[in-house]
Design a protein around this motif. Structure first.
Motif, PDB file in Angstrom:
ATOM      1  N   THR A 111       0.796  -1.230   0.000  1.00  0.00           N
ATOM      2  CA  THR A 111       0.000   0.000   0.000  1.00  0.00           C
ATOM      3  C   THR A 111       0.830   1.283   0.000  1.00  0.00           C
ATOM      4  N   GLY A 112       2.171   1.150  -0.033  1.00  0.00           N
ATOM      5  CA  GLY A 112       2.990   2.336  -0.263  1.00  0.00           C
ATOM      6  C   GLY A 112       3.165   3.273   0.914  1.00  0.00           C
ATOM      7  N   ILE A 113       3.492   4.518   0.592  1.00  0.00           N
ATOM      8  CA  ILE A 113       3.794   5.543   1.605  1.00  0.00           C
ATOM      9  C   ILE A 113       3.061   6.842   1.296  1.00  0.00           C
ATOM     10  N   GLU A 245       1.959   3.701   4.541  1.00  0.00           N
ATOM     11  CA  GLU A 245       0.491   3.735   4.600  1.00  0.00           C
ATOM     12  C   GLU A 245       0.056   2.421   5.264  1.00  0.00           C
TER      13      GLU A 245
ATOM     14  N   ARG B 437      -6.100  10.748   7.994  1.00  0.00           N
ATOM     15  CA  ARG B 437      -4.690  10.709   8.375  1.00  0.00           C
ATOM     16  C   ARG B 437      -3.777  11.316   7.331  1.00  0.00           C
ATOM     17  N   PHE B 441      -3.205  14.315   1.155  1.00  0.00           N
ATOM     18  CA  PHE B 441      -2.098  13.832   0.306  1.00  0.00           C
ATOM     19  C   PHE B 441      -2.660  13.090  -0.901  1.00  0.00           C
ATOM     20  N   TYR B 442      -3.612  12.197  -0.665  1.00  0.00           N
ATOM     21  CA  TYR B 442      -4.134  11.373  -1.750  1.00  0.00           C
ATOM     22  C   TYR B 442      -5.309  11.998  -2.505  1.00  0.00           C
TER      23      TYR B 442
END
Ligand SMILES: Cc1cc2nc3c(=O)[nH]c(=O)nc-3n(C[C@H](O)[C@H](O)[C@H](O)COP(=O)(O)OP(=O)(O)OC[C@H]3O[C@@H](n4cnc5c(N)ncnc54)[C@H](O)[C@@H]3O)c2cc1C
Ligand SMILES: Cc1cc2nc3c(=O)[nH]c(=O)nc-3n(C[C@H](O)[C@H](O)[C@H](O)COP(=O)(O)OP(=O)(O)OC[C@H]3O[C@@H](n4cnc5c(N)ncnc54)[C@H](O)[C@@H]3O)c2cc1C
Lengths: 398, 461
Positions: A111-113, A245, B437, B441-442
């Motif tokens: 799931t990465g960062i 993540e 959280r 960012f996303y």
């Protein structure tokens, strides 16, 4: 029941899928919460991708497309979010078809960062519009969304310099880069390029004290050698301070390494629940995509072995602890399988000059002088014979 | 539609769309009065009401006999009565006052007696062992506790949003971006002047201006109270912290120290705070690094496993405090004015009780009511984990905010309709997008693709 489900279609997950398909698995499933597979590179429209794994020098989106192509044969379900991981590899997912549970013999978490936003950094001041992370900014700039004209950039990791480049492309002029440490984190000549090519002043030894502005950012107060001053700006980019993540892993009760922020794994990329494996940037704060892809490949190899002949029992693992200036090291558990040497990676918390020692129980098996910066990867190899009969490994940076 | 604003004379103008103003607005609209709700900010719920602990108080610790005690009791009861029809959540957590030393333990008996005096008769003292068996996660040093089964957690944004929406859908008017600067009463009609020079005319004014309450009061008379905003800073922990406690953990109130509360939120997080810091500034609530670190430290002491959970964010709110402890609620018949001031630290709970009190004052001094026969009951979009979320529905649109699982349709509908979000904060409070959280960012780009055309000022042209 499926053989393998992979959470996250970034470089790590896609590379793992490619290997699993190539090995003949017909039911590999990749779950990706975004509308498209590819992971973070999709939003990094600059060169530098694919160097290590594909031996190419591509832009992020091109690299992402290639990884997807090469994972053909795996089923990729986009717009599908894993919302919980239950013991034994059963995944709760949310998709337009409604909630569902997917059972698999093995699950790979990839799931990465992401970067640490302002909130958990506990920065003083107001909470106006115009404060964001580099990741968010890059994605916005790529879509020609211009949230500010003269931001400051907090942090000097590599990604901060990439933010400067993105900013200039978008017609945005950063007014300063702020670094709390005496020197920049990314390697030289990042600061020289910032200063001379982009004329962005790089302020080291400088602490962000307060954010100002009611609706929008109006400025920041910084402190340099005890002196405070205000810098006028209309945005703030918090860069770097990457964190895995790992929310799902944390919430599901998998063991988490407080140093790396990622799940605890053994040398087979296996988590504390042996149905789960993890690879890529979920394992620790940021590495380049080549490293994430490589880990995906290796984890896929371990999964194939787990589904086939079987992996050695996880309960015989030797725990790895760290000390001194070490921040983390992984794998955090070592399982002796054969006489191949075992590789570990780690990082220092701070810039450090001293001695790196590796101990197996009380025996010092390696000791060497070292000068290390926190952004430099530390690679350690331990011979299998040094581990025989041992119950603990420590990695010390004194 | 209605006549032009300048010619129109409302029955009631409510200044301030915090939770109190929204509840009062709803009450009078449902009572058949022609109401206008006026808010200086670009959106409702932008003052004291945007940042609180979100506890639905039983009123167990109120000073018996005060207006506050009565309004909190009534507000508590009325929230429970109407919440299902508005689709508002209720987390029946209960609360525990925890004594961390002998001196605090000695005061528990008094807390129970006061609760009983306030009519909250199910409050009991419990032993240290009983506290620990309810809350095994608490740190060492628990001396005893008081169990208040009725305390609960609600959604601080959906509640006022639901009140305002019900008011608007049943014929009330809402003006945002409208600051009342002055006013004059001429032959029983108020002419309220806005900062941009327009006029709003009304028969009665209700001052619900929160931290500006004394300034707005000065339009009617020299204010008998003055506001000194009292700031409260909070830390929000990520969702894995939610399960670390069950009840709301309350401090033993002492004269010297204001203790810190730990509570679950309706959105599945854990909250630690608030502080209590007096300040002159009425609008801006800053957070301070040293205070936040002290909160984190206090949280870890009370709940050691918090050390392993990442902090999601920090925020601060301003309580409209006056020199008086009690609410300042009064009708001024000669001035055709109702004052609702100093709703300091219980207004989220008290608002529906305050609204009823305002209605009673209106009937006593100003006029009759003609309650609507069949008012519309809107169902407010659910933001909590307790009720079904759109992200879990078959046929859902794509998820835009991954941390809080907010879908595209939720964002689009919050940007539309009679109470469309007026600011990015308003959009966040209506949907929770960008509040998880990763703090955007996303999802920032995708949220802006949907929102930038509707909310001015987010992007440069
Ligand atoms: C701004 C920025 C610039 C960078 N520049 C470079 C560069 O130039 N070169 C380079 O080599 N590296 C670069 N990196 C690092 C690079 O992004 C990573 O190395 C690489 O993307 C890691 O791959 P991954 O597969 O581990 O994770 P990711 O690429 O992050 O992929 C993880 C995937 O998992 C999905 N996911 C997460 N949670 C869930 C869930 N619950 N359900 C379903 N899916 C989920 C995500 O949507 C995502 O697609 C950069 C990183 C950033 C932030
Ligand atoms: C830290 C903290 C924790 C709390 N915890 C709880 C809790 O757990 N439970 C609970 O029940 N309560 C709690 N409260 C209390 C609650 O939040 C307040 O009592 C409540 O929000 C007050 O609402 P209000 O409508 O009076 O004020 P506000 O929300 O401030 O509303 C007043 C509005 O008037 C507007 N306004 C002002 N002047 C003008 C003008 N001239 N023209 C037009 N508009 C104007 C403002 O912009 C504002 O929107 C807490 C408060 C704080 C700060």
């Amino acid at each position: 029941m499926r053989s393998v489900t992979i959470i996250g279609a970034g470089p790590a997950g896609l590379s793992a899928a490619r290997v699993l398909v190539a090995a003949g698995l017909r039911d590999v499933l990749l779950l990706e919460r975004n509308p498209e597979a590819g992971g973070l590179p999709r939003f990094c429209d600059h060169l530098g991708w694919g160097v290590l794994d594909l031996h190419r020098f591509w832009r992020g989106p091109r690299y992402a497309r290639e990884l997807v192509t090469r994972a053909a044969g795996a089923e990729i379900r986009t717009n599908t979010t894993v919302t919980a991981m239950a013991a034994g590899g059963s995944l709760h997912v949310s998709s337009p078809d409604g909630p569902a549970v997917i059972e698999s013999r093995a699950v790979l978490i990839a799931t990465g960062i992401r970067e640490t936003p302002r909130g958990p950094r506990l920065v003083s001041g107001t909470r106006p519009w115009g404060v964001m992370t580099t990741g968010a900014f890059q994605e916005m700039a790529q879509a020609r969304q211009i949230p500010f004209r003269s931001p400051v950039i907090i942090g000097t990791e590599l990604v901060a310099f990439s933010a400067i480049m993105t900013a200039r492309h978008a017609g945005i002029s950063p007014v300063a880069m702020i670094e709390v440490n005496p020197r920049i984190t990314a390697r030289r000549p990042g600061d020289l390029i910032a200063r001379h090519v982009f004329s962005v002043p790089v302020l080291t030894d400088t602490r962000l004290v307060t954010i100002k502005g009611v609706d929008r950012v109006e400025g920041i107060v910084v402190e340099q050698q005890g002196q405070r001053r205000e810098i006028t700006c209309d945005g703030i980019i918090f860069s770097g301070a990457f964190v895995p993540e790992a929310f799902l892993a944390r919430a599901s009760g998998l063991a988490i390494d407080p140093g790396s922020g990622g799940p605890v794994i053994d040398n087979f990329y296996r988590c504390s629940d042996p149905s789960y494996f993890a690879a890529g940037n979920i394992l620790r704060p940021v590495e380049h995509s080549g490293m994430a892809a490589r880990e995906g490949v290796l984890a896929a190899g371990a999964i194939l072995q787990a589904l086939g002949a079987g992996l050695p029992r996880p309960d015989a693992a030797i725990p790895v602890s760290i000390g001194g200036a070490m921040r983390y090291a992984y794998p955090q558990r070592l399982v002796l399988a054969d006489d191949k040497p075992l590789g570990l990676f780690g990082r220092a918390r701070i810039a450090h000059q001293g001695r790196l020692r590796v101990l197996c129980d009380d025996a010092v098996i390696a000791s060497r002088p070292i000068t290390i910066l926190p952004e430099r990867r530390l690679a350690i190899t331990i011979a299998a014979r040094d581990l025989v009969g041992r119950s603990a490994v420590s990695i010390l940076l004194d | 539609m209605s006549s032009p604003e300048a010619d129109r004379i409302h029955d009631i103008a409510i200044i301030g769309a915090g939770v109190v103003g929204c509840a009062v607005f709803r009450e009078f609209v449902l009572a058949g009065r022609d109401c206008v709700l006026i808010e200086r900010d670009a959106d409702i719920i932008s003052g004291a009401s945007k940042a609180n602990s979100a506890i639905l108080h039983t009123g167990f610790d109120a000073t018996p006999g005060t207006v506050e005690a009565a309004c909190v009791r009534d507000g508590y009861r009325r929230y429970r009565e109407i919440r299902e029809r508005l689709n508002l959540p209720l987390l029946e957590t209960g609360a525990l006052v925890v004594a961390w030393n002998e001196e605090q333990r000695a005061s528990l008996t008094g807390i129970v007696a006061q609760a009983h005096a306030n009519g909250v008769s199910d409050v009991i003292e419990i032993s240290a062992e009983a506290v620990r068996s309810r809350e095994p996660g608490l740190g060492t040093g628990v001396y005893g506790g008081v169990w208040i089964p009725g305390e609960a957690v609600i959604d601080p944004w959906s509640a006022p949003l639901g009140y305002a929406l019900q008011g608007v859908l049943n014929g009330g008017s809402l003006h945002r971006n409208t600051e009342i600067a002055s006013g004059s009463l001429d032959r029983d009609i108020w002419a309220l002047q806005t900062a941009t020079g327009t006029t709003i005319r009304t028969h009665v004014v209700i001052n619900c201006a929160g931290n500006y309450g004394d300034l707005v009061e000065a339009i009617a008379r020299p204010s008998p109270f003055s506001i000194t905003p009292r700031k409260g800073q909070f830390l929000v922990y990520d969702k894995p912290a939610y399960d670390l406690i069950h009840a709301i953990i309350l401090p033993v109130p002492t004269s010297r120290t204001k203790g810190i509360v730990m509570t679950r939120t309706a959105y599945g997080n854990l909250l630690v705070g608030p502080t209590a810091e007096d300040q002159a500034e009425r609008q801006i609530a800053t957070v301070e690094d040293t205070t936040l670190e002290a909160l984190a430290e206090a949280g870890r002491r009370m709940l050691p496993r918090l050390a392993d959970v990442p902090i999601t964010t920090a925020y601060a709110g301003l309580r409209p405090a006056t020199e008086f402890k009690d609410y300042q609620i009064e009708a001024l018949p000669a001035r055709r004015w109702i004052t609702i001031g100093g709703i300091r630290s219980t207004g989220l709970t008290g608002s529906l009780g305050i609204a009823k009190l305002a209605l009673d004052l209106y009937v006593a001094h100003f006029g009759k009511l003609s309650p609507l026969d069949e008012p519309i009951w809107p169902r407010v979009p659910n933001l909590t984990e307790e009720l079904p979320r759109p992200s879990a529905q078959p046929g859902r649109s794509e998820i835009i905010c991954h941390c809080e699982l907010v879908t595209r349709d939720e964002i689009l509908s919050a940007l539309d309709g009679p109470l469309a979000a007026g600011s990015i904060g308003g959009l966040r409070r209506r949907t929770r997008c960008m509040m998880g959280r990763c703090q955007g960012f996303y999802c920032s780009r995708r949220v802006l693709e949907l929102a930038a055309a509707k909310i001015p000022g987010l992007l440069h042209a």
